[in-house]
Design an enzyme around this catalytic site. Structure first.
Site, PDB file in Angstrom:
ATOM      1  N   PHE A   9       0.843  -1.191   0.000  1.00 42.49           N
ATOM      2  CA  PHE A   9       0.000   0.000   0.000  1.00 42.49           C
ATOM      3  C   PHE A   9       0.883   1.247   0.000  1.00 42.49           C
ATOM      4  O   PHE A   9       0.625   2.211  -0.713  1.00 42.49           O
ATOM      5  CB  PHE A   9      -0.905   0.000   1.239  1.00 42.49           C
ATOM      6  CG  PHE A   9      -1.480   1.349   1.565  1.00 42.49           C
ATOM      7  CD1 PHE A   9      -2.653   1.792   0.975  1.00 42.49           C
ATOM      8  CD2 PHE A   9      -0.827   2.208   2.454  1.00 42.49           C
ATOM      9  CE1 PHE A   9      -3.175   3.047   1.262  1.00 42.49           C
ATOM     10  CE2 PHE A   9      -1.336   3.466   2.744  1.00 42.49           C
ATOM     11  CZ  PHE A   9      -2.517   3.877   2.146  1.00 42.49           C
ATOM     12  N   LYS A  57       9.724  -5.727  12.507  1.00 43.40           N
ATOM     13  CA  LYS A  57       9.390  -4.575  13.362  1.00 43.40           C
ATOM     14  C   LYS A  57      10.078  -4.634  14.737  1.00 43.40           C
ATOM     15  O   LYS A  57      10.301  -3.600  15.361  1.00 43.40           O
ATOM     16  CB  LYS A  57       7.871  -4.463  13.543  1.00 43.40           C
ATOM     17  CG  LYS A  57       7.157  -4.071  12.258  1.00 43.40           C
ATOM     18  CD  LYS A  57       5.673  -3.850  12.466  1.00 43.40           C
ATOM     19  CE  LYS A  57       4.995  -3.505  11.155  1.00 43.40           C
ATOM     20  NZ  LYS A  57       3.584  -3.143  11.328  1.00 43.40           N
ATOM     21  N   ASN A  78       8.191   0.751  13.025  1.00 40.11           N
ATOM     22  CA  ASN A  78       7.798   0.611  11.616  1.00 40.11           C
ATOM     23  C   ASN A  78       8.228   1.802  10.758  1.00 40.11           C
ATOM     24  O   ASN A  78       7.965   1.841   9.572  1.00 40.11           O
ATOM     25  CB  ASN A  78       6.288   0.376  11.482  1.00 40.11           C
ATOM     26  CG  ASN A  78       5.481   1.636  11.703  1.00 40.11           C
ATOM     27  OD1 ASN A  78       5.646   2.335  12.701  1.00 40.11           O
ATOM     28  ND2 ASN A  78       4.602   1.956  10.763  1.00 40.11           N
TER      29      ASN A  78
END
Length: 238
Positions: A9, A57, A78
C-alpha cells in the site's frame, strides 16, 4: 523493508503523493531475507527514510542508533528516520502504526469497550495494545502458543466473549490464506461487539464477514494504514 514484499500500500500511496505534489523522490521496496542485510542496504543506497514491515518490526531495533520514546515503550518500530549531521548518519526508530490505529479506533469506541482481546502477538499487536492501554482498555493477548499472561484460542469461552466487547485481529489470517480466520466463537458475538481487523486487503476478511453475520460492528485496517503513512511522512519531514 520486509519479507516477503509481494504487495505494498505504501509504495502506491507515496508514489501518487510524490507525483501529485511534484516531490523529487522515489518509494522503493526492499525485500530482504535477513534483517542484518539492512546494513548493506543503507551503505549502497541514498536513503532518507524507511518503513519496516513483517517480520522485522522488532528484529530491526538492535540495528538502530536511537528510538523515540513511544517506539521504545511499544517495543516495535515501523518507521526509520535517517538523520545526517556532521558527516554522521543516525538511524532513529519510530512507531506510526500506533498513531494510525489510535486515530481510526477512537471514533468507534463506546462505553462497553472496556476490555479487548488482541489476536496475535507480533510487532503490530504491540502498537495496538499500547494504544488500548493508553485509552484505559484492559488487554488480553490470544496466541496459538500462549506465554504467561496470555490465553489460547481454545480458552476463549462464552463468558470471555461476553466480557470482551472489542476484538482486534493482528494476525495475517484472512490476508493469507484468504479463506481463513482466527478461531474464536463467533456465535457469541452481539451488536455490542466491535471487530477490528488490521488487514486492509481483502476489504472484508472472513473474520469481519463472520462478525457482521452475528451483528457486530466491523472495521478494516485501511484508515489505520493511511494514518500511519501520513504520520511516517510527518516524521521524515519534521
Amino acid at each position: 523493508i520486509g519479507f516477503p514484499l509481494s504487495s505494498s500500500f505504501s509504495r502506491k500511496y507515496f508514489t501518487e503523493k510524490f507525483d501529485k505534489e511534484s516531490i523529487d523522490a522515489q518509494y522503493n521496496l526492499y525485500p530482504i531475507e535477513n534483517v542484518d542485510l539492512l546494513k548493506n542496504l543503507v551503505k549502497d543506497n541514498d536513503l532518507c527514510g524507511l518503513n519496516v514491515t513483517i517480520p522485522y518490526k522488532q528484529q530491526v531495533i538492535p540495528l538502530l542508533d536511537e528510538m523515540d520514546e513511544t517506539a521504545s515503550q511499544i517495543g516495535a518500530v515501523n518507521v526509520i528516520k535517517f538523520i545526517r549531521k556532521n558527516n554522521t548518519l543516525t538511524l532513529k526508530g519510530y512507531n506510526s502504526d500506533a498513531i494510525g490505529f489510535e486515530q481510526s479506533l477512537l471514533p468507534l469506541l463506546q462505553s462497553q469497550h472496556k476490555k479487548a482481546l488482541v489476536l496475535g502477538t507480533g510487532g503490530a499487536s504491540k502498537a495496538v495494545s499500547y494504544i488500548l492501554k493508553k485509552n484505559g482498555i484492559e488487554v488480553t493477548f490470544v496466541s496459538r502458543t500462549p506465554k504467561e499472561g496470555q490465553i489460547s484460542y481454545q480458552e476463549i469461552t462464552s463468558q470471555i466473549m461476553a466480557e470482551y466487547k472489542l476484538i482486534v485481529n493482528c494476525t495475517p489470517l484472512g490476508m493469507y490464506p484468504v479463506d481463513a480466520c482466527p478461531d474464536i466463537p463467533y456465535e457469541c458475538l452481539t451488536s455490542e461487539h466491535l471487530l477490528y481487523d488490521l488487514i486492509y486487503n481483502p476489504e472484508k476478511t472472513l473474520f469481519l464477514e463472520k462478525g457482521e453475520q452475528f451483528g457486530a460492528k466491523i472495521k478494516n485496517g485501511m484508515d489505520m494504514l493511511v494514518g500511519q503513512a501520513v504520520a511516517a511522512w510527518n516524521i521524515w519531514n519534521e
